[in-house]
Write a protein that holds these residues in place. Structure first.
Motif, short mmCIF file in Angstrom:
data_model
loop_
_atom_site.label_atom_id
_atom_site.label_comp_id
_atom_site.label_asym_id
_atom_site.label_seq_id
_atom_site.Cartn_x
_atom_site.Cartn_y
_atom_site.Cartn_z
N UNK A 215 -1.52 6.32 27.87
CA UNK A 215 -1.80 5.75 26.57
C UNK A 215 -2.56 4.45 26.77
N UNK A 216 -3.76 4.34 26.29
CA UNK A 216 -4.58 3.15 26.46
C UNK A 216 -4.16 2.03 25.53
N UNK A 217 -3.76 2.35 24.34
CA UNK A 217 -3.43 1.36 23.34
C UNK A 217 -1.99 0.88 23.50
N UNK A 218 -1.75 -0.37 23.19
CA UNK A 218 -0.39 -0.89 23.21
C UNK A 218 0.27 -0.75 21.85
N UNK A 219 -0.48 -0.36 20.82
CA UNK A 219 0.07 -0.12 19.50
C UNK A 219 -0.01 1.38 19.22
N UNK A 220 1.12 1.95 18.91
CA UNK A 220 1.17 3.39 18.65
C UNK A 220 1.70 3.63 17.25
N UNK A 221 1.01 4.45 16.50
CA UNK A 221 1.36 4.74 15.11
C UNK A 221 1.90 6.16 15.03
N UNK A 222 3.11 6.29 14.47
CA UNK A 222 3.72 7.60 14.23
C UNK A 222 3.85 7.75 12.73
N UNK A 223 3.33 8.86 12.21
CA UNK A 223 3.36 9.01 10.76
C UNK A 223 3.73 10.43 10.35
N UNK A 224 4.33 10.51 9.17
CA UNK A 224 4.76 11.79 8.62
C UNK A 224 3.94 12.04 7.34
N UNK A 225 2.99 12.96 7.38
CA UNK A 225 2.08 13.16 6.25
C UNK A 225 2.74 13.69 4.98
N UNK A 226 3.94 14.24 5.08
CA UNK A 226 4.58 14.79 3.88
C UNK A 226 5.61 13.83 3.28
N UNK A 227 5.88 12.70 3.94
CA UNK A 227 6.86 11.74 3.42
C UNK A 227 6.38 11.15 2.10
N UNK A 228 7.34 10.92 1.22
CA UNK A 228 7.01 10.31 -0.07
C UNK A 228 6.06 11.15 -0.89
N UNK A 229 6.22 12.47 -0.82
CA UNK A 229 5.32 13.38 -1.55
C UNK A 229 3.85 13.11 -1.22
N UNK A 230 3.60 12.79 0.04
CA UNK A 230 2.23 12.55 0.49
C UNK A 230 1.80 11.10 0.45
N UNK A 231 2.67 10.19 -0.01
CA UNK A 231 2.31 8.77 -0.08
C UNK A 231 2.05 8.20 1.31
N UNK A 232 2.75 8.72 2.32
CA UNK A 232 2.55 8.23 3.69
C UNK A 232 1.13 8.54 4.17
N UNK A 233 0.56 9.61 3.67
CA UNK A 233 -0.82 9.97 4.04
C UNK A 233 -1.79 8.89 3.56
N UNK A 234 -1.58 8.43 2.34
CA UNK A 234 -2.41 7.35 1.79
C UNK A 234 -2.16 6.05 2.54
N UNK A 235 -0.89 5.77 2.85
CA UNK A 235 -0.56 4.56 3.60
C UNK A 235 -1.19 4.60 4.99
N UNK A 236 -1.19 5.78 5.60
CA UNK A 236 -1.79 5.94 6.92
C UNK A 236 -3.27 5.53 6.88
N UNK A 237 -3.98 5.99 5.87
CA UNK A 237 -5.41 5.65 5.76
C UNK A 237 -5.60 4.15 5.57
N UNK A 238 -4.76 3.53 4.75
CA UNK A 238 -4.86 2.08 4.53
C UNK A 238 -4.57 1.30 5.81
N UNK A 239 -3.53 1.70 6.52
CA UNK A 239 -3.15 1.00 7.74
C UNK A 239 -4.21 1.18 8.82
N UNK A 240 -4.68 2.40 9.03
CA UNK A 240 -5.68 2.63 10.08
C UNK A 240 -7.00 1.92 9.75
N UNK A 241 -7.35 1.89 8.48
CA UNK A 241 -8.56 1.14 8.07
C UNK A 241 -8.39 -0.34 8.37
#
Length: 143
Positions: free
Chosen positions: A1-27
């Motif tokens: 793993x090259x990065x020291x920050x690792x993101x684990x996400x669940x795309x179905x959590x919160x009726x898909x809200x985590x998917x939107x949060x993932x995009x905001x965080x990665x951006x």
């Protein structure tokens, strides 16, 4: 793993809200030039496996986007790994406007000590206050 920050996400959590949060965080990470790796949790127990692997691969920071189950899985895996390696783990959760830990007390029940920063946006001074200590009075934390 090259990065020291690792993101684990669940795309179905919160009726898909985590998917939107993932995009905001990665951006936001990309905008700030912060390198990271990420993996999607795909089934029950998968987040546990991903967190253990991230710790074994040397991730210094693990960020979780998901619901209570995903957070519980990752936190438990990191705590188990920390006990095995005899290292500390700091879990950072979201705090609501009334200064309580957001959501069910999942994180609070998993840890030995709960601390929170206090202060206002008008000053640079922040206080770190213990609000839970499994081993004694909160005033003893840090002594």
């Amino acid at each position: 793993m090259e990065s020291q920050l690792h993101l684990i996400w669940n795309p179905v959590a919160g009726n898909g809200a985590a998917k939107e949060a993932y995009q905001l965080v990665t951006d936001a990470l990309a905008e700030r030039g912060i390198s990271f790796s990420s993996e999607k949790s795909e089934y029950a127990g998968h987040a546990t496996e991903l967190a253990k692997q991230a710790a074994q691969d040397g991730a210094k920071k693990v960020v979780v986007l998901g619901g209570d189950g995903t957070i519980r899985e990752v936190a438990s895996a990191l705590i188990d790994t920390a006990k095995t390696l005899d290292i500390p783990v700091f879990l950072v959760g979201h705090v609501t406007k009334d200064c309580s830990i957001a959501g069910p007390r999942t994180l609070e029940h998993l840890v030995d000590v709960v601390c929170q920063f206090e202060g206002d946006s008008e000053t640079a001074l922040r206080m770190l206050r213990a609000v839970k200590n499994r081993f004694g009075p909160t005033a003893a934390v840090g002594c």
